[in-house]
Design an enzyme around this catalytic site. Structure first.
Site, PDB file in Angstrom:
ATOM      1  N   ASP B 115       0.839  -1.184   0.000  1.00  0.00           N
ATOM      2  CA  ASP B 115       0.000   0.000   0.000  1.00  0.00           C
ATOM      3  C   ASP B 115       0.883   1.245   0.000  1.00  0.00           C
ATOM      4  O   ASP B 115       1.891   1.288   0.698  1.00  0.00           O
ATOM      5  CB  ASP B 115      -0.927   0.002   1.214  1.00  0.00           C
ATOM      6  CG  ASP B 115      -2.073   0.988   1.045  1.00  0.00           C
ATOM      7  OD1 ASP B 115      -2.494   1.220  -0.108  1.00  0.00           O
ATOM      8  OD2 ASP B 115      -2.539   1.532   2.055  1.00  0.00           O
ATOM      9  N   HIS B 122      -3.505  14.152   0.653  1.00  0.00           N
ATOM     10  CA  HIS B 122      -3.754  13.275   1.801  1.00  0.00           C
ATOM     11  C   HIS B 122      -2.590  13.342   2.794  1.00  0.00           C
ATOM     12  O   HIS B 122      -2.795  13.514   4.001  1.00  0.00           O
ATOM     13  CB  HIS B 122      -3.959  11.837   1.329  1.00  0.00           C
ATOM     14  CG  HIS B 122      -4.028  10.823   2.433  1.00  0.00           C
ATOM     15  ND1 HIS B 122      -5.084  10.746   3.315  1.00  0.00           N
ATOM     16  CD2 HIS B 122      -3.153   9.846   2.817  1.00  0.00           C
ATOM     17  CE1 HIS B 122      -4.872   9.765   4.181  1.00  0.00           C
ATOM     18  NE2 HIS B 122      -3.705   9.211   3.901  1.00  0.00           N
ATOM     19  N   GLU B 187     -10.370   4.136   3.804  1.00  0.00           N
ATOM     20  CA  GLU B 187      -9.506   4.899   2.906  1.00  0.00           C
ATOM     21  C   GLU B 187      -9.902   4.536   1.480  1.00  0.00           C
ATOM     22  O   GLU B 187      -9.855   3.364   1.100  1.00  0.00           O
ATOM     23  CB  GLU B 187      -8.017   4.601   3.151  1.00  0.00           C
ATOM     24  CG  GLU B 187      -7.521   5.144   4.486  1.00  0.00           C
ATOM     25  CD  GLU B 187      -6.000   5.072   4.662  1.00  0.00           C
ATOM     26  OE1 GLU B 187      -5.338   4.327   3.916  1.00  0.00           O
ATOM     27  OE2 GLU B 187      -5.493   5.791   5.556  1.00  0.00           O
ATOM     28  N   GLU B 189      -9.303   4.114  -2.216  1.00  0.00           N
ATOM     29  CA  GLU B 189      -8.100   3.910  -3.028  1.00  0.00           C
ATOM     30  C   GLU B 189      -8.440   3.155  -4.313  1.00  0.00           C
ATOM     31  O   GLU B 189      -9.497   2.540  -4.427  1.00  0.00           O
ATOM     32  CB  GLU B 189      -7.057   3.076  -2.263  1.00  0.00           C
ATOM     33  CG  GLU B 189      -6.670   3.650  -0.914  1.00  0.00           C
ATOM     34  CD  GLU B 189      -5.442   2.974  -0.314  1.00  0.00           C
ATOM     35  OE1 GLU B 189      -4.737   2.247  -1.041  1.00  0.00           O
ATOM     36  OE2 GLU B 189      -5.205   3.192   0.890  1.00  0.00           O
ATOM     37  N   ASP B 219      -8.989   0.555   2.183  1.00  0.00           N
ATOM     38  CA  ASP B 219      -7.952   0.200   3.148  1.00  0.00           C
ATOM     39  C   ASP B 219      -8.441   0.597   4.543  1.00  0.00           C
ATOM     40  O   ASP B 219      -8.030   1.606   5.105  1.00  0.00           O
ATOM     41  CB  ASP B 219      -6.670   0.938   2.762  1.00  0.00           C
ATOM     42  CG  ASP B 219      -5.533   0.691   3.741  1.00  0.00           C
ATOM     43  OD1 ASP B 219      -5.459  -0.423   4.271  1.00  0.00           O
ATOM     44  OD2 ASP B 219      -4.738   1.623   3.955  1.00  0.00           O
ATOM     45  N   ARG B 223      -7.448   4.056  13.474  1.00  0.00           N
ATOM     46  CA  ARG B 223      -6.471   5.135  13.671  1.00  0.00           C
ATOM     47  C   ARG B 223      -5.812   5.106  15.036  1.00  0.00           C
ATOM     48  O   ARG B 223      -4.654   5.508  15.178  1.00  0.00           O
ATOM     49  CB  ARG B 223      -7.162   6.494  13.480  1.00  0.00           C
ATOM     50  CG  ARG B 223      -7.783   6.704  12.122  1.00  0.00           C
ATOM     51  CD  ARG B 223      -6.744   6.746  11.025  1.00  0.00           C
ATOM     52  NE  ARG B 223      -7.373   6.878   9.712  1.00  0.00           N
ATOM     53  CZ  ARG B 223      -6.738   6.627   8.573  1.00  0.00           C
ATOM     54  NH1 ARG B 223      -5.476   6.231   8.559  1.00  0.00           N
ATOM     55  NH2 ARG B 223      -7.362   6.760   7.424  1.00  0.00           N
ATOM     56  N   GLN B 226      -3.306   2.176  15.063  1.00  0.00           N
ATOM     57  CA  GLN B 226      -2.182   2.586  14.206  1.00  0.00           C
ATOM     58  C   GLN B 226      -1.302   3.619  14.912  1.00  0.00           C
ATOM     59  O   GLN B 226      -0.066   3.537  14.877  1.00  0.00           O
ATOM     60  CB  GLN B 226      -2.753   3.146  12.905  1.00  0.00           C
ATOM     61  CG  GLN B 226      -1.712   3.497  11.858  1.00  0.00           C
ATOM     62  CD  GLN B 226      -2.339   4.124  10.606  1.00  0.00           C
ATOM     63  OE1 GLN B 226      -3.558   4.141  10.436  1.00  0.00           O
ATOM     64  NE2 GLN B 226      -1.511   4.661   9.729  1.00  0.00           N
ATOM     65  N   LYS B 239      -4.104  -1.845  10.348  1.00  0.00           N
ATOM     66  CA  LYS B 239      -4.506  -2.024   8.953  1.00  0.00           C
ATOM     67  C   LYS B 239      -4.816  -3.484   8.617  1.00  0.00           C
ATOM     68  O   LYS B 239      -5.592  -3.742   7.701  1.00  0.00           O
ATOM     69  CB  LYS B 239      -3.350  -1.595   8.025  1.00  0.00           C
ATOM     70  CG  LYS B 239      -2.906  -0.155   8.163  1.00  0.00           C
ATOM     71  CD  LYS B 239      -3.811   0.776   7.391  1.00  0.00           C
ATOM     72  CE  LYS B 239      -3.164   2.155   7.238  1.00  0.00           C
ATOM     73  NZ  LYS B 239      -3.994   3.033   6.376  1.00  0.00           N
ATOM     74  N   THR B 243      -8.904  -5.502   4.263  1.00  0.00           N
ATOM     75  CA  THR B 243      -8.788  -4.598   3.119  1.00  0.00           C
ATOM     76  C   THR B 243      -9.783  -5.117   2.092  1.00  0.00           C
ATOM     77  O   THR B 243      -9.698  -6.284   1.702  1.00  0.00           O
ATOM     78  CB  THR B 243      -7.365  -4.640   2.524  1.00  0.00           C
ATOM     79  OG1 THR B 243      -6.413  -4.350   3.553  1.00  0.00           O
ATOM     80  CG2 THR B 243      -7.216  -3.643   1.384  1.00  0.00           C
ATOM     81  N   GLU B 343      -9.471  12.809   7.670  1.00  0.00           N
ATOM     82  CA  GLU B 343      -9.379  14.105   7.007  1.00  0.00           C
ATOM     83  C   GLU B 343     -10.713  14.845   7.040  1.00  0.00           C
ATOM     84  O   GLU B 343     -10.769  16.028   7.367  1.00  0.00           O
ATOM     85  CB  GLU B 343      -8.943  13.914   5.551  1.00  0.00           C
ATOM     86  CG  GLU B 343      -7.545  13.365   5.383  1.00  0.00           C
ATOM     87  CD  GLU B 343      -7.304  12.961   3.928  1.00  0.00           C
ATOM     88  OE1 GLU B 343      -6.922  13.817   3.120  1.00  0.00           O
ATOM     89  OE2 GLU B 343      -7.523  11.762   3.601  1.00  0.00           O
TER      90      GLU B 343
END
Lengths: 395, 395
Positions: B115, B122, B187, B189, B219, B223, B226, B239, B243, B343
């Site tokens: 990834d 971002h 996420e 992607e 993904d 948070r 992580q 993570k 996925t 975000e």
């Protein structure tokens, strides 16, 4: 006691009974078990005995690994019996191949490869060398075994040549240079091999229901590429060019006598990392060009293999047959017990004397051999020689 | 122009011709191609025509992907011809299955999953939110596409439920808490799917010789897990629980009209990242519980997919059939073009209005759907609903 003689320089004795994939000449690769300086051709033996030989005629251990712990125990009991009873000698003898005539393949197909950082001595020493003046351990280190995913497709069997990798290299924040690494290192590790998968979290106590055995593992590392890239998402190209493993997978059952209590873990760990689990009193040795440069005590590892598995799966991630969990560099407390050149040479600032040479990081042509032994057990070897970077060309 | 009618709400048109693995009822999964709201049963068609159907009767796309670019082009040319010529209608029609009746499987077996972090918007926004007062981009960001390996065994097909993961969570240096994540995020992607492997470095210009196509990729990220674990070796359990990818792989050949120049890359990149390569003018949309909360422009990605592949292999790492390269979160310059909740909500400090609710991170029962489209093309969807963490028990 086995009827198979064990020469003093044999790669194994008769108690380890590790599994691997071998071939002789142009034959198809198949499953064998190493006994002293021989390989017992399981496929040949099974065929001769009229058994269904699909699992042992496979070109990887994965189908056997997937059978699970009862089958592993049964296989080991049968082998132990055949190799100890004199009456079985006539039946077994024709299927013992001299190990020196065999070519070994990758023993299993790697599903996911995770590498850890589970030696406190290694983590402290690397922290001191790379980040002087700051606490050598990150604050999370004693709360969880820090790990990351590596590249499964780059795991190669012992004997495979390792090409010096290229990449962008430099210190964090420096203008990077592109070219072959000038800080090529080894990392002496054990790799724990998952046999039976899981549907979710694996408790510490369930380790032996899932993990089949252990390989020697060399996590080759390009320190200058790693240093430039690793903030903020961790190692990538500094590791992903090659990881070498031994050709033989030693079953957990063979390690029972080496089991030992892990170091005291303080502060107390979260409940999911608690429960009965053991370390292993094994010694890894590192040879560079035939000279031993380090002896690394696995018993000093802070986290046990069972804790590595419990951590990997606590978030719901499953295990698959062929998952490989690297222990992280095995380093002892003494400076000469370190499992990497970055430690042994303090990032090439204190050169090592190897025969009549003064040496920092690995040079082209160097050969690194890792071995492990304990309590009379031999865990085999992983061997790799460094080739120069070829002229750069993408295709 | 195809003779297959395209209803306005069909998942695809007739130009994308994506490949997937489907079954109807208790049938064995097999290869199909999506056309409007139908699936063309390639195995059934090949069998009826008397062709050798091994590749399309497989339960994953891997054997087809491994055939390489000439075979991919030939397959697409044949399909385009069959679906446009009226005379083929009688032959093809019996093998068009209503997509609504099919159950989709994972389209391919993932070899290695990497990834990336290739959106400057971002990376800047996350840096500002998590590390206020420091430069939002790390110094290496504009010199190489930062990436890391993820867990291939956790990649699941669209529609698979995602269980809220547990783990140790907290800020760096804080005393950690163990429990279900309270900062579960998506996420948005794209994922680039490798068809033909490589023996070593792949030049930017050779992208289309190796990469077959693209999936939508979510993904999922915890948070708080992580944040606690990621120094110094990068994301792991935050993570690796799941996925999600779309069930359909859209061939690169279908994206030609969406090709566009990437943003200006300054400072100049190392030679191995230079060469002809394109970005794609695609828009990803994010729906939370049926309400669109973001539109993310892929054209704004700093690094091109060809550069991601060149970077992954520059150190000598090979590509394998089934390798999956995530683009990294696709976020545009405007705050409402962000591809993640961290975000869009500034780490849950500015709640989002979704219908009549004020929302931070994902709650149990939430469903996230990513879609992508461009220039009349539809790229399908990836869908996932959050399940609560079960009571904790290892096995």
């Amino acid at each position: 006691v086995s009827w198979v003689p064990v020469p003093p320089d044999a790669p194994f004795g008769t108690a380890e009974l590790p599994y691997g994939v071998f071939r002789v000449g142009d034959e198809r690769p198949r499953i064998g078990v190493a006994v002293a300086d021989r390989i017992l051709d399981l496929a040949g033996l099974a065929r001769a005995a009229g058994f269904d030989a699909d699992v042992v005629e496979a070109t990887s251990l994965n189908p056997f690994l997937a059978l699970g712990p009862d089958a592993w125990a049964e296989s080991r009991a049968i082998l132990t019996s055949l190799l100890s009873e004199e009456s079985a000698q006539d039946v077994v003898q024709p299927h013992l191949v001299p190990a020196a005539t065999a070519v070994m393949s990758m023993p299993f197909e790697v599903a996911d490869y995770v590498d850890f950082y589970a030696s406190e001595h290694h983590a402290r020493r690397v922290g001191e060398i790379l980040r002087p003046g700051t606490p050598p351990l990150t604050p999370n280190w004693k709360h969880l075994p820090i790990g990351y995913h590596g590249r499964a497709g780059s795991v190669v069997v012992s004997g495979t040549e390792v090409t010096r990798p290229r990449g962008l290299r430099g210190g964090p924040g420096e203008e990077p240079l592109f070219g072959p690494t000038t800080k090529l290192d080894f990392e002496a590790e054990l790799g724990w091999v998952v046999g039976a998968g899981s549907e979710g979290p694996v408790a510490v106590a369930a380790f032996e229901s899932h993990v089949f055995g252990v390989v020697l593992l060399n996590d080759w590392s390009a320190r200058d590429i790693q240093a430039y890239e690793y903030v903020p998402l961790g190692p990538f190209l500094g590791k992903s060019f090659a990881t070498s493993i031994s050709a033989w997978v030693v079953p957990l059952a063979a390690l029972e006598e080496a089991a030992t209590a892990p170091p005291v873990q303080d502060p107390p760990l979260a409940p999911y990392l608690q429960g009965p689990s053991v370390g292993y009193d094994l010694e890894l040795s590192v040879e560079l060009n035939g000279f031993r440069i380090s002896r690394c005590p696995y018993a000093s590892m802070y986290y046990t293999p069972a804790q590595l598995v419990a951590h990997t799966t606590v978030n719901g991630a499953t295990l698959r047959t062929g998952d490989l969990l690297g222990s992280g560099t095995v380093s002892g407390q003494d400076p000469d017990q370190a499992g990497s050149l970055i430690e042994l040479t303090r990032d090439a600032r204190e050169l090592l004397t190897v025969a009549d040479q003064r040496r920092g990081y690995l040079e082209d042509g160097d050969e690194v051999v890792l071995r492990a032994s304990a309590h009379g057990l031999r865990l085999g070897e992983v061997r790799g020689r460094i080739c120069p970077s070829p002229a750069f060309s993408g295709s």
